[in-house]
Scaffold this active site. Sequence first.
Site, PDB file in Angstrom:
ATOM      1  N   GLU A  69       0.816  -1.223   0.000  1.00 52.96           N
ATOM      2  CA  GLU A  69       0.000   0.000   0.000  1.00 52.96           C
ATOM      3  C   GLU A  69       0.848   1.271   0.000  1.00 52.96           C
ATOM      4  O   GLU A  69       0.510   2.258  -0.639  1.00 52.96           O
ATOM      5  CB  GLU A  69      -0.927  -0.002   1.227  1.00 52.96           C
ATOM      6  N   ASP A  70       1.952   1.246   0.704  1.00 54.56           N
ATOM      7  CA  ASP A  70       2.677   2.501   0.969  1.00 54.56           C
ATOM      8  C   ASP A  70       4.082   2.587   0.402  1.00 54.56           C
ATOM      9  O   ASP A  70       4.767   3.592   0.632  1.00 54.56           O
ATOM     10  CB  ASP A  70       2.777   2.728   2.488  1.00 54.56           C
TER      11      ASP A  70
END
Length: 180
Positions: A69-70
């Site tokens: 996600e990051d």
Amino acid sequence: MDIQSIYQKTILFAAHKHSEDNQLLPDSQLPYVVHLSNVAMEILIAANNTKEFDINFATQIALLHDTLEDTTTTFDELELEFGTEIAKGVSALTKNNTLPKEERMLDSLNRISFQRKEVWAVKLADRITNLQKPPKSWDSLKKRKYKNEAETILEHLKDANLYLENRLRSKIEEYEQYFD
Ligand code: NI
């Protein structure tokens, strides 16, 4: 490999990825890896209080849970480094950015429900560690929304792990002290 070696290998990988763009904890100057180690800590203690819990698998999922996600990490990279099951577990914990924002959490919870209970446990542990004192910039509505989200997570995933279910339930109650 023993759990200690697995932990070290995995946290190094994740710390390296999350520091590529110097990712910090929200509202602080602390490196993001603090969040990852907090989630892994919840998982290790839950493992100690849970029968039939795959601690090696769950610890890796905990430390890697935000890499897709990051960071620039790809599914293939996780698969190569940690195996298909880990890559799929982390993928389920990753929000799908092509969906409208308000649909992303339920979509992820739905995909988590097809994974092993240890993946559910990581989502519970993630929200337990995130229910701390909210940033000063958050207004009352945002805090209430965050609490409601936590309740949705609890409702969907509580059957994964009784110990973490109880931890999250009491964290949600405690969070009300931050309401105006
Ligand atoms: Ni997280």
